[in-house]
Design an enzyme around this catalytic site. Structure first.
Site, PDB file in Angstrom:
ATOM      1  N   LYS A   1       1.222  12.221 -22.596  1.00 32.77           N
ATOM      2  CA  LYS A   1       1.975  11.682 -23.743  1.00 32.77           C
ATOM      3  C   LYS A   1       2.056  12.694 -24.868  1.00 32.77           C
ATOM      4  O   LYS A   1       1.277  13.655 -24.957  1.00 32.77           O
ATOM      5  CB  LYS A   1       1.331  10.393 -24.267  1.00 32.77           C
ATOM      6  CG  LYS A   1      -0.123  10.512 -24.768  1.00 32.77           C
ATOM      7  CD  LYS A   1      -0.292  10.990 -26.199  1.00 32.77           C
ATOM      8  CE  LYS A   1      -1.749  11.186 -26.575  1.00 32.77           C
ATOM      9  NZ  LYS A   1      -1.990  11.963 -27.773  1.00 32.77           N
TER      10      LYS A   1
ATOM     11  N   GLY B   1      -5.896  19.033 -24.373  1.00 34.22           N
ATOM     12  CA  GLY B   1      -4.718  19.582 -25.052  1.00 34.22           C
ATOM     13  C   GLY B   1      -4.068  18.631 -26.036  1.00 34.22           C
ATOM     14  O   GLY B   1      -3.032  18.952 -26.614  1.00 34.22           O
TER      15      GLY B   1
ATOM     16  N   SER C   1      -7.009  10.466 -20.138  1.00 35.96           N
ATOM     17  CA  SER C   1      -6.699   9.036 -20.241  1.00 35.96           C
ATOM     18  C   SER C   1      -5.708   8.622 -19.160  1.00 35.96           C
ATOM     19  O   SER C   1      -5.828   7.533 -18.576  1.00 35.96           O
ATOM     20  CB  SER C   1      -6.113   8.728 -21.625  1.00 35.96           C
ATOM     21  OG  SER C   1      -7.057   9.051 -22.624  1.00 35.96           O
ATOM     22  N   ALA C   2      -4.733   9.492 -18.869  1.00 35.32           N
ATOM     23  CA  ALA C   2      -3.781   9.206 -17.782  1.00 35.32           C
ATOM     24  C   ALA C   2      -4.528   9.122 -16.448  1.00 35.32           C
ATOM     25  O   ALA C   2      -4.226   8.263 -15.610  1.00 35.32           O
ATOM     26  CB  ALA C   2      -2.707  10.296 -17.725  1.00 35.32           C
TER      27      ALA C   2
ATOM     28  N   ASP D   1      -6.912   5.985 -25.904  1.00 32.06           N
ATOM     29  CA  ASP D   1      -5.614   6.428 -25.368  1.00 32.06           C
ATOM     30  C   ASP D   1      -5.373   5.993 -23.923  1.00 32.06           C
ATOM     31  O   ASP D   1      -4.358   6.356 -23.338  1.00 32.06           O
ATOM     32  CB  ASP D   1      -5.543   7.967 -25.409  1.00 32.06           C
ATOM     33  CG  ASP D   1      -5.184   8.494 -26.787  1.00 32.06           C
ATOM     34  OD1 ASP D   1      -4.796   7.691 -27.654  1.00 32.06           O
ATOM     35  OD2 ASP D   1      -5.284   9.718 -26.985  1.00 32.06           O
TER      36      ASP D   1
HETATM   37  O1  C5P Z   1     -11.494   6.726 -27.431  1.00 32.42           O
HETATM   38  P1  C5P Z   1     -11.661   8.173 -27.041  1.00 32.42           P
HETATM   39  O2  C5P Z   1     -12.911   8.401 -26.249  1.00 32.42           O
HETATM   40  O3  C5P Z   1     -10.454   8.777 -26.444  1.00 32.42           O
HETATM   41  O4  C5P Z   1     -11.880   8.952 -28.420  1.00 32.42           O
HETATM   42  C1  C5P Z   1     -12.485  10.206 -28.481  1.00 32.42           C
HETATM   43  C2  C5P Z   1     -13.020  10.431 -29.881  1.00 32.42           C
HETATM   44  O5  C5P Z   1     -11.945  10.614 -30.794  1.00 32.42           O
HETATM   45  C3  C5P Z   1     -13.840   9.310 -30.456  1.00 32.42           C
HETATM   46  O6  C5P Z   1     -15.190   9.426 -30.100  1.00 32.42           O
HETATM   47  C4  C5P Z   1     -13.654   9.495 -31.955  1.00 32.42           C
HETATM   48  O7  C5P Z   1     -14.501  10.517 -32.425  1.00 32.42           O
HETATM   49  C5  C5P Z   1     -12.239  10.023 -32.045  1.00 32.42           C
HETATM   50  N1  C5P Z   1     -11.249   8.963 -32.318  1.00 32.42           N
HETATM   51  C6  C5P Z   1     -11.216   8.423 -33.598  1.00 32.42           C
HETATM   52  N2  C5P Z   1     -10.289   7.463 -33.874  1.00 32.42           N
HETATM   53  C7  C5P Z   1      -9.414   7.045 -32.928  1.00 32.42           C
HETATM   54  C8  C5P Z   1      -9.428   7.588 -31.626  1.00 32.42           C
HETATM   55  C9  C5P Z   1     -10.375   8.561 -31.354  1.00 32.42           C
HETATM   56  O8  C5P Z   1     -11.996   8.801 -34.475  1.00 32.42           O
HETATM   57  N3  C5P Z   1      -8.514   6.116 -33.234  1.00 32.42           N
END
Ligand code: C5P
Length: 328
Positions: A30, A122, A128-129, A161
């Protein structure tokens, strides 16, 4: 854990759910057309308003049934081994399969094969995909038959994501990016992606965003709530107007990503000088996403980026494309 009720999925496509020996699923990367970030919540996550668009950089996960004596193990193999991509529990593909098994009471294992096309770390949600593809592939292989709603709930537990690549196309994201509403649109957009030599850590970019917000607002930090999507952006999507969409592209994480990687400014300039309508940091970066008005200009932008030597690689992709689906 409460088990989700596994029911036959009337919409199941491809191999007959639960009876195939192998299920292949494709899921897209994305780009964020718009990303507004609010102040961090007590759990450290940031509230977002974002517009996701699924691009034709496709991850493929194949789930294979195991021999009966495999004792319910979940294994992952990479089609192209890469030191930056672990194959153990750190990989979202393994965690996705385990979460689905636990949520539905499945005890059989699975052998997973992953082929990557989205750049690693990147800012294009490749991991996530992969997780979204693994959820869908195992749901078919195991015959657990969860519908899209249940899969979206499981996806949100894996990462902010992960739900979007299940949905694909173009969608508005609220919450931490996990609460989705499809957006109407027409037309096809031509993107050119400039890949960096080294990925950026998403938490590090959010942390720099917090530091920069605190410094610029005299210590107050970012506004608690993110901004709403401008009407001009949704109108551009409805009209399929690439130039108007280019004017609306926005990313609150761009300043933080550029602060961590100042050399990205030159990549943006190169793309725009070569004819891109706009070039921005994709998500948390460091990939630069350049929107071109047409295919010929996209080719010119890609050539200029390659020739500049300012990026590790350049890939073109059109968008939007469908979400995760069973193929073959
Ligand atoms: O949810 P995911 O593991 O993809 O997020 C990775 C990191 O990105 C989280 O641990 C957080 O530090 C940051 N993040 C955030 N706010 C979001 C999405 C991600 O702070 N809305």
């Amino acid at each position: 854990m409460n088990h989700l009720r596994a029911v036959p999925d009337p919409d199941a496509t491809g191999p007959r759910a639960g009876s195939a020996t192998s299920v292949r699923v494709e899921a897209p990367g994305k780009v964020n057309l718009f990303l507004s970030v609010g102040a961090p919540r007590p759990d450290g996550y940031h509230p977002l308003t974002t517009v996701f668009q699924a691009v034709r950089l496709i991850e493929t996960v194949t789930a294979r049934r195991q021999a009966l004596d495999a004792r319910g193990r979940i294994t992952l193999t990479l089609a192209d081994p890469d030191d930056a991509v672990p194959t153990d529990e750190r990989n979202l593909v393994v965690r996705a399969a385990r979460l689905l098994a636990e949520a539905t009471g499945v005890t059989e294992g699975v052998d997973l094969l992953l082929r990557k096309r989205v750049p690693v770390a990147g800012g294009m949600a490749g991991g996530s995909a992969d997780a979204a593809a693994a959820l869908l592939a195992c749901n078919h292989l195991w015959g657990t038959g969860l519908g899209l709603g249940d899969l979206l709930d499981l996806a949100a537990r894996l990462g902010a994501d992960v739900p979007f690549p299940l949905m694909g196309a173009t969608a508005l994201g609220h919450g931490v990016g996990d609460r989705l509403t499809p957006l109407m649109g027409r037309g096809t957009y031509q993107w050119v992606f400039a890949l960096a030599r080294e990925g950026l850590s998403t938490p590090a970019v959010f942390a720099r965003f917090d530091e920069l917000s605190a410094a610029s607002a005299g210590g107050a930090g970012a506004p608690a709530a993110p901004a709403e999507v401008p009407e001009a952006l949704t109108a551009a999507l409805r009209a399929g107007d690439a130039a108007a969409l280019g004017d609306c592209l926005a990313n609150d994480l761009q300043e933080a990503a550029l602060d961590l990687r100042p050399e990205l400014a030159e990549v943006i300039e190169t793309a725009e000088r070569a004819g891109a309508l706009r070039a921005i940091v994709s998500g948390s970066g460091p990939t630069i996403a350049a929107l071109a008005p047409d295919s010929a200009t996209a080719q010119r932008v890609a050539r200029a980026l390659c020739a500049s030597g300012a990026c590790a690689d350049v890939v073109r992709a059109d968008a939007p494309v469908a979400g995760a689906r069973v193929v073959g």
